[in-house]
Write a protein that holds these residues in place. Structure first.
Motif, short mmCIF file in Angstrom:
data_model
loop_
_atom_site.label_atom_id
_atom_site.label_comp_id
_atom_site.label_asym_id
_atom_site.label_seq_id
_atom_site.Cartn_x
_atom_site.Cartn_y
_atom_site.Cartn_z
N LEU A 1 70.69 -18.39 86.99
CA LEU A 1 70.36 -19.64 86.31
C LEU A 1 70.70 -19.56 84.83
CD1 LEU A 1 69.09 -22.44 86.47
CD2 LEU A 1 66.84 -21.39 86.15
N LEU B 1 64.32 -24.27 84.72
CA LEU B 1 64.51 -25.16 85.86
C LEU B 1 64.67 -26.61 85.40
CD1 LEU B 1 61.94 -23.69 88.41
CD2 LEU B 1 64.43 -23.63 88.59
N THR C 1 60.27 -20.05 82.81
CA THR C 1 60.87 -20.32 84.11
C THR C 1 60.92 -21.81 84.40
OG1 THR C 1 60.02 -18.19 84.92
CG2 THR C 1 60.75 -19.79 86.56
#
Length: 548
Positions: free
Chosen positions: A538, A83, A79
């Protein structure tokens, strides 16, 4: 008959068998159901095997706790990595800077082998993943209703189905371990394969000759014009052997444009090629070189009145020349020489180039890489290499497998090394096939195997590693329907329900469950769905950006 014809015949035969089994009723009699081209075989026969594997329930329950921790850590790292990638600019300039890892590309003829090894690796990964789920579920006394396999000509998937009632009654901590077991099993298999590959198999292979491995050949360069290809090994230039990549990249040409003999090994054959000396352009960036009409393949014979004998000299001349007025340049391009015939001759249309400030160029294009010292330097915007050949040390290929983390000094290096290891198929370093295999000779333990068996073992171990890592990473994403999404959901369930689990005596009786439990369920559902949407959005955005 080519590989594509063979694959087409296999698929046609599979579809014929599929149709025959459907019309004769064979599939229904053996417990197989067809969903279009996909066959699903569901059975209870494998349950006893899983139960025997899970016989040491206490040990598996302890191991599953560790597995849950590993899976949660992978989820958190993935994660954060997504990002970081989405918020950073991954584009880096290659001219006059340390270039990114490059490879020789994926030859067309290796596509069938890539599909074969990739399918094998992913099949092993799927089975390991599902066996992990099944063993941990059985170790926690959850009943298993069935196990099964998905076929599309070959096994492409597997599944284990725990009993629905047992799942509904299981506590959050148990389900966390069950969902994490697949990812943990994949990581365990991946580590085992990488350890065997890096410590036992690949170190026994060594280059047949010292030299440099050609990973790219610039279009219209001396190497391209006179037949030097990727996966060639340059072993000598003139009378001097090539001692490695630094000596090749830093070589000094006595007569730019003059003739020199280059010894090249391709596969198991060694030949001599006559090439024009010089540093040839391999890449042209937006800027002075592009404005001057320089192209890949051109030999930079002289610049600002100085003959260019090496890359270091070219860099020095560029940086110390003026960018306030044009400076003379001489370039050589493929043409017809009256004495030598097909050779490199002067391009009369390019006589000057207007350099720019290096600081200004970086300020405009890559300001985050800019440095104060660039203000006093000039910039042209090209990459060059001897003969237009981008090369690495002959041991580079084996080092990628034997020492994948040999350059790690900080967390950033760890990420870079992992990305490099996983992208070997995309830059042409896996599977390892001829003519690359002919440049290396297995020794030690590897000498007991024929060459084809040794490299087949190398490819199998790597692709089983690759398939397990990729499947494990995908399922660790905190998004439904991946295991990571359910794992995140059950972590929330456990955290929110933890205060209630500590209540005792009269506190349990008076606890307001009608209000708190529906509220907790709503919060868990809302947070899980929100994270799922955010994660998938994303990933989709990053894939779209990479494809543009």
């Amino acid at each position: 008959m080519g590989w594509f014809e063979i694959v087409a015949i296999i698929l046609a035969a599979y579809l014929a068998v599929l149709a025959l089994g459907h019309y004769t009723g064979v599939w229904s009699r053996v417990g197989v159901r067809a969903y279009g081209p996909v066959l699903l075989w569901r059975t209870r026969r494998g349950i006893d095997i899983i139960k025997r594997l899970a016989r040491r329930g206490k040990g598996w329950r302890r191991a599953s706790t560790v597995g849950a921790g590993v899976s949660l850590a992978i989820m958190a790292v993935l994660t954060l990595f997504l990002l970081w990638v989405s918020l950073s600019d991954p584009a880096l300039p290659k001219a006059e800077e340390a270039s990114e890892e490059v490879g020789p590309g994926l030859p067309t003829e290796s596509l069938a082998w890539t599909l074969f090894y990739g399918g094998l690796g992913m099949t092993v990964a799927v089975f390991a993943h599902e066996i992990g789920h099944g063993v941990v579920a059985a170790a926690h006394r959850l009943r298993l209703d069935s196990v099964g396999v998905l076929f599309v000509a070959i096994p492409v998937g597997a599944f284990v189905e725990p009993n629905d009632e047992d799942i509904a009654e299981a506590d959050a901590r148990t389900m966390m371990k069950v969902y994490a077991a697949g990812v943990a099993a994949n990581m365990l298999v991946a580590f085992a394969c990488l350890a065997v590959l890096a410590w036992a198999v690949v170190p026994s292979a060594a280059p047949v000759e010292d030299g440099v491995l050609v990973t790219a050949v610039a279009q219209d360069s001396p190497g391209a014009v006179f037949g030097v290809s990727v996966w060639s090994e340059v072993v000598a230039i003139g009378d001097d052997p090539v001692a490695g990549a630094p000596s090749f990249d830093g070589m000094w040409f006595e007569e730019p444009g003059g003739i020199i003999s280059v010894s090249v090994r391709y596969g198991d054959e060694r030949t001599s090629v006559l090439l024009p000396q010089g540093m040839a352009v391999t890449q042209v960036l937006d800027g002075p070189a592009e404005n001057a009409m320089l192209r890949p393949g051109m030999i930079i014979q002289s610049l600002n009145g100085t003959a260019i004998h090496s890359e270091a000299q070219l860099r020095s001349v560029v940086e110390n020349s003026t960018h306030k007025e044009p400076i003379p340049i001489t370039v050589l391009v493929p043409g017809e020489d009256p004495v030598l015939g097909e050779w490199f001759v002067r391009d009369e249309s390019i006589v000057t180039v207007n350099l720019t400030s290096k600081w200004l160029w970086y300020y405009t294009h890559y300001n985050y890489l800019n440095e104060e010292e660039y203000k006093n330097l000039s910039f042209m915007g090209i990459d060059v290499a001897p003969f237009g050949l981008t090369a690495v040390g002959a041991e580079h290929l084996t080092d990628l497998y034997a020492h994948p983390y040999g350059r790690v000094q900080d967390p950033g290096d760890l990420v870079d090394s992992t990305v490099r290891l996983l992208t070997l198929p995309f830059i042409g370093y896996s599977p390892v096939l001829p003519p690359a295999t002919d440049l290396y000779e297995p020794g030690g333990l590897g000498s007991a195997l024929p060459d084809w068996a040794f490299w087949g073992l190398v490819n199998t171990l790597y692709w089983v590693f690759w398939g397990n890592v990729m499947l494990g990473f995908a399922n660790a994403l905190p998004a439904l329907p991946f295991d990571g999404g359910y794992l995140f959901r059950d972590v929330l369930r456990w955290l929110l329900g933890y205060p209630r689990s500590r209540l005792k005596g009269i506190e349990k009786v008076t606890y307001q469950r009608r209000f708190t439990e529906p509220g907790e369920a709503w919060l868990v559902r809302w947070l899980t769905i929100s994270l799922t949407v955010a994660t998938l959005a994303l990933v989709a955005w990053l894939l779209l950006e990479a494809s543009i």
